[in-house]
Scaffold this motif. Structure first.
Motif, short mmCIF file in Angstrom:
data_model
loop_
_atom_site.label_atom_id
_atom_site.label_comp_id
_atom_site.label_asym_id
_atom_site.label_seq_id
_atom_site.Cartn_x
_atom_site.Cartn_y
_atom_site.Cartn_z
N VAL A 1 49.65 31.55 -65.17
CA VAL A 1 48.35 31.53 -65.84
C VAL A 1 48.19 30.24 -66.65
O VAL A 1 47.13 29.61 -66.61
N SER A 2 49.23 29.82 -67.34
CA SER A 2 49.17 28.59 -68.14
C SER A 2 48.94 27.37 -67.26
O SER A 2 48.15 26.48 -67.61
N MET B 1 35.04 29.19 -70.86
CA MET B 1 34.40 28.33 -69.87
C MET B 1 33.77 27.14 -70.58
O MET B 1 33.24 27.28 -71.68
N ALA B 2 33.79 25.97 -69.95
CA ALA B 2 33.18 24.78 -70.53
C ALA B 2 31.66 24.84 -70.38
O ALA B 2 30.94 24.25 -71.18
N SER B 3 31.17 25.55 -69.39
CA SER B 3 29.74 25.69 -69.13
C SER B 3 29.42 27.15 -68.87
O SER B 3 30.31 27.93 -68.53
N GLU B 4 28.14 27.48 -68.98
CA GLU B 4 27.71 28.84 -68.70
C GLU B 4 27.88 29.18 -67.22
O GLU B 4 28.09 30.31 -66.85
N LEU C 1 40.04 32.49 -63.28
CA LEU C 1 38.75 31.92 -63.64
C LEU C 1 37.69 33.01 -63.85
O LEU C 1 36.92 32.95 -64.81
N LYS C 2 37.69 34.00 -62.99
CA LYS C 2 36.73 35.11 -63.15
C LYS C 2 36.98 35.90 -64.43
O LYS C 2 36.03 36.32 -65.09
N ALA C 3 38.25 36.07 -64.78
CA ALA C 3 38.58 36.79 -66.03
C ALA C 3 38.12 35.98 -67.24
O ALA C 3 37.63 36.56 -68.22
N ILE C 4 38.26 34.66 -67.17
CA ILE C 4 37.80 33.81 -68.28
C ILE C 4 36.28 33.90 -68.39
O ILE C 4 35.72 34.05 -69.47
N ARG C 5 35.61 33.82 -67.25
CA ARG C 5 34.14 33.87 -67.24
C ARG C 5 33.62 35.20 -67.77
O ARG C 5 32.60 35.26 -68.46
N ALA D 1 47.54 35.48 -73.32
CA ALA D 1 48.23 36.77 -73.21
C ALA D 1 47.33 37.82 -72.55
O ALA D 1 47.78 38.60 -71.70
N GLN D 2 46.06 37.84 -72.92
CA GLN D 2 45.12 38.80 -72.33
C GLN D 2 44.91 38.50 -70.85
O GLN D 2 44.81 39.41 -70.03
N LEU D 3 44.86 37.22 -70.48
CA LEU D 3 44.69 36.85 -69.07
C LEU D 3 45.90 37.28 -68.24
O LEU D 3 45.75 37.70 -67.09
N VAL D 4 47.08 37.17 -68.82
CA VAL D 4 48.31 37.61 -68.14
C VAL D 4 48.20 39.11 -67.81
O VAL D 4 48.50 39.54 -66.70
N ILE D 5 47.73 39.89 -68.77
CA ILE D 5 47.59 41.33 -68.57
C ILE D 5 46.51 41.63 -67.55
O ILE D 5 46.71 42.42 -66.62
N GLN D 6 45.34 41.00 -67.69
CA GLN D 6 44.21 41.27 -66.80
C GLN D 6 44.48 40.88 -65.36
O GLN D 6 44.07 41.58 -64.44
N THR D 7 45.12 39.74 -65.16
CA THR D 7 45.31 39.24 -63.79
C THR D 7 46.63 39.68 -63.17
O THR D 7 46.85 39.44 -61.98
N LYS D 8 47.51 40.28 -63.98
CA LYS D 8 48.83 40.72 -63.50
C LYS D 8 49.62 39.56 -62.91
O LYS D 8 50.28 39.69 -61.88
#
Length: 123
Positions: free
Chosen positions: A81-82, A112-115, A56-60, A68-75
């Motif tokens: 992740v899906s 994110m759905a909201s700010e 969630l923090k990576a998405i924000r 694919a980027q989230l998989v890399i960032q969060t390890k």
């Protein structure tokens, strides 16, 4: 706009709904924000594990990012992740879409759905 993820009872939900209805009846302006109510604070803990919060923090942090980027960032593995994205999408916290790749194919993006996401727990 922000999304609120909170704990509360069914009675709390209906009390707030009655208060909102009274404001509308009086012609008062009401602010609407997406809200997810979980009955027990423990339910929030089940959804907000450290691994899921990392996603969630990576998405924000990104305006829009790919799975694919989230998989890399969060390890974390792609399936994990899906699943996390799917759970947050069901809660209305994130939004996903399919985007075309330059050249050929497509990939899933998430944002994110909201700010802002507010977390509230009553114990």
């Amino acid at each position: 706009m922000s999304t609120i993820l909170t704990s509360g009872s069914v009675e709390d939900f209906f009390d707030k709904a009655r208060q909102l209805a009274r404001k509308i009846d009086r012609g008062e302006k009401v602010e609407t924000r997406p809200k997810v109510i979980m009955v027990e604070p423990e339910d929030m803990g089940a959804y907000l594990t450290p691994k899921r919060l990392k996603v969630l923090k990576a998405i924000r942090a990104a305006e829009e990012t790919s799975v694919a980027q989230l998989v890399i960032q969060t390890k974390q593995d792609r399936a994990s992740v899906s699943r996390t994205i799917k759970r947050f999408e069901e809660l209305g916290v994130v939004i996903t879409a399919m985007k075309k790749n330059p050249g050929h194919g497509q990939h899933k993006v998430v944002r994110m759905a909201s700010e802002k996401l507010e977390l509230r727990a009553e114990i």
